[in-house]
Design an enzyme around this catalytic site. Sequence first.
Site, mmCIF file in Angstrom:
data_model
loop_
_atom_site.group_PDB
_atom_site.id
_atom_site.type_symbol
_atom_site.label_atom_id
_atom_site.label_comp_id
_atom_site.label_asym_id
_atom_site.label_seq_id
_atom_site.Cartn_x
_atom_site.Cartn_y
_atom_site.Cartn_z
ATOM 1 N N GLU A 1 48.150 48.603 44.299
ATOM 2 C CA GLU A 1 48.973 49.312 43.308
ATOM 3 C C GLU A 1 50.192 49.959 43.983
ATOM 4 O OE1 GLU A 1 45.511 51.368 41.591
ATOM 5 O OE2 GLU A 1 46.235 50.648 39.649
ATOM 6 N N GLY B 1 43.890 50.594 45.012
ATOM 7 C CA GLY B 1 45.041 51.493 45.093
ATOM 8 C C GLY B 1 46.077 50.985 46.085
ATOM 9 N N ALA C 1 41.281 53.423 47.884
ATOM 10 C CA ALA C 1 40.667 54.732 48.107
ATOM 11 C C ALA C 1 39.195 54.580 48.451
ATOM 12 C CB ALA C 1 40.815 55.573 46.857
ATOM 13 N N GLU D 1 38.455 47.138 41.382
ATOM 14 C CA GLU D 1 37.877 48.297 40.678
ATOM 15 C C GLU D 1 36.788 47.913 39.687
ATOM 16 O OE1 GLU D 1 41.011 47.831 41.352
ATOM 17 O OE2 GLU D 1 41.907 49.689 42.086
#
Length: 717
Positions: free
Chosen positions: A95, A92, A52, A115
């Site tokens: 993920e 993300g 993101a 992150e």
Amino acid sequence: LSKSSQIVSGLALITFKLFLQALEDGLKKADADPSVKAVMICGENGKFSAGADIRGFSSPKRHGVALSPIVSLIESSEKPVVAAIEGVALGGGLEVALGCHYRVAHAKARMGLPEVTIGLLPGAEGTQRLPRLIGVPAALDMITTGKHIPATEALKLGLVDEIVEENTIEAAIRLANKVIGQPLEPRRLSLKPVPKLPNMEAFLREALVKVKRQARGCLAPELCVQAVRAATERPFAEGVRRERELFGLLLSSGQAQALQYAFFAERAVRRWAAPGGASWSSAAPQPVRKAAVIGLGTMGRGIVTSLVKANIPVVALEQDLEYLNKGRKAVMLLLEREAMKMEGGAQTLDFHNPARLQFTVDFDLLCDVDLVIEAVFENMALKKEIFHKLSKICKPGALLCTNTSALNIDEIASATNRPQQVIGTHFFSPAHVMRLLEIIYGRHTSPTAIATAMQLAKALKKVGVVVGNCFGFVGNRMMFPYVQQAVFLLEEGSRPEAVDQVLEDFGFKIGPFRMSDLAGLDVGWRSRKEQGLTGPSLAAGTPARQRHGQRYSPLPDLLCEQGRFGQKTGKGWYQYERAGGRTATPDPWLHDFLSQYRDTHGIQSRFIDQEEILERCLFSLINEGFAILAEGIASGPEHLDVIYINGYGWPKHRGGPMFYASTVGLPRVLAKLQKYSEAHPDVPGLRPNAFLKKLVAVRSPPLKEWMSYLSHQSPKL
Ligand code: NAI
């Protein structure tokens, strides 16, 4: 694409929210369509997904948790879902891939969960799925460091099922077709147990101790360990709840905002601006095909190493053969160490090849270089002599750079016939390690020269920050009042170890006294002697603790007079095991010396608490920062912050001194400075700067608006 697969693409192009919606819609459509037998997820333009946009992360409403339901939806699909990973699968993006039942990657793809580097943890169940797939040690390593791993390593770890040299999408479709009809249960990571370790508890405990030690107060790595611990101790759904809780903690800690600010500040300073309208957008750099370094002392050695590593051929020059041989040995040792860390080793660096690295005492060899970096002793007369010589020998277009830590760039430039090509390139020690390059323009420095220095920073993988010319520039100028306060605190009753402890607890890599012992107390002593603040040129009858009507502490001078130069002599503010030793221990001699000093000068010793130590040191540094901004020496607070994070060991999770001031609140900084200034009226560093006062008067606008309150007052921009 064919009846068997559904492509969900464009991850890189559409906004995160739209992307989530498109992914959800695509999956639901594929699920409902009986003609679809399997699903393949890929990215557009050769990139799976870089995750993101981190701009959205600071806002709790838009954070990554929104991705979780989609990842679950992928995983629970009754049709096999295969990720085709090209380019990068980060954050993300990875993920999403972990929600898939199979993963195929291109051999050049890279994967990671970065992150933690922006103060967060993977918030879409990544901390729960990754350990189930690749085991706790490997997952912890990826999650707590944020490192990117190449596809080959991902295959070894079991993170991907297959790697291909070309056509990843076709390979993923092939795999999807092959697995149609096979049971999906074993491929759903949320249903898998975390692989057991014989010593899981001890392993996790050690991991926590290790990250805490390295993080110096930064929360994210520690909370990453806690999230992975939850994966080992709790069922999946509960682990996810814990992950969410920890994610929320990080968001509300303020550290994520500080780290994200630091991330963008580093990008913002690339867009430099200088007086007269010159800027990054209009100036073009000159190519640097060959460089020279003059002086192979502490700094020159590291600078040569940095240039060689960047594949820029270098001529390294010293004043005589003795110094040259000493310098050569030191450079070769550094390069050998660097080569060992690199793939391909010494061959890659090729530093034994004289076409790449040449040692000389002959200035005439500098006639064809594109850029010279001078790193001789910090002495104006010597520097001017060298620059005069350079302007005669070097080709007309060559850029002449000085590594001075504080001296006037204009005066150095005045010794040449080309002041427009003279610029400060202030490296930090050790120069091949530290990321900061402070770039100082003089009155006549051309935009091309600035652009070339910025380009050099990039080539050396450093962060270039363009600033104006004043004594100490930005970094050292802000450091002076900070170190001065630290010494005043000793006079008033504190001890070096107490002051260092407070600042190290705050997050600095090392406190001011350990730093000064490391750098050598003689460096500042020499400079003070040159300035006439101490030594033989000091006018007779000057009060011991006063210069030019201001408070002055002779303590560092007295230590130097005793031969206590720091680590190099085995004694300074601390004692060391031997000359050149690195383990600092509090020195009873120094404690006695301080008591005697206080007695001599009639100073009543008092207990100084941690708050006062922290505030006097930091707020005086910040106060100088406001003066620098007001004078137009830097174009914005981000510049000061990037300099402090990359050159002075300021803790990144506190965003830099000016960002920190904004989080403390400018009214509080002002009130405290006022209080300390009243108690010490003879210390100008504590007198609140007018720009700080003005910002408080206009109700402390956000940091990014500060400069708009200066506009017409800034003489240099
Ligand atoms: P240093 O004393 O370790 O090395 C200076 C070198 O210059 C010596 O090897 C000397 O032989 C050589 N030299 C002197 N005159 C010369 C000449 N005429 N021709 C060729 N070489 C000559 O000094 P250091 O610490 O490396 O500092 C160099 C410059 O970098 C200074 O301006 C200093 O202020 C600045 N600087 C130092 C930092 C540090 O942490 N030491 C950090 C940032 C800047």
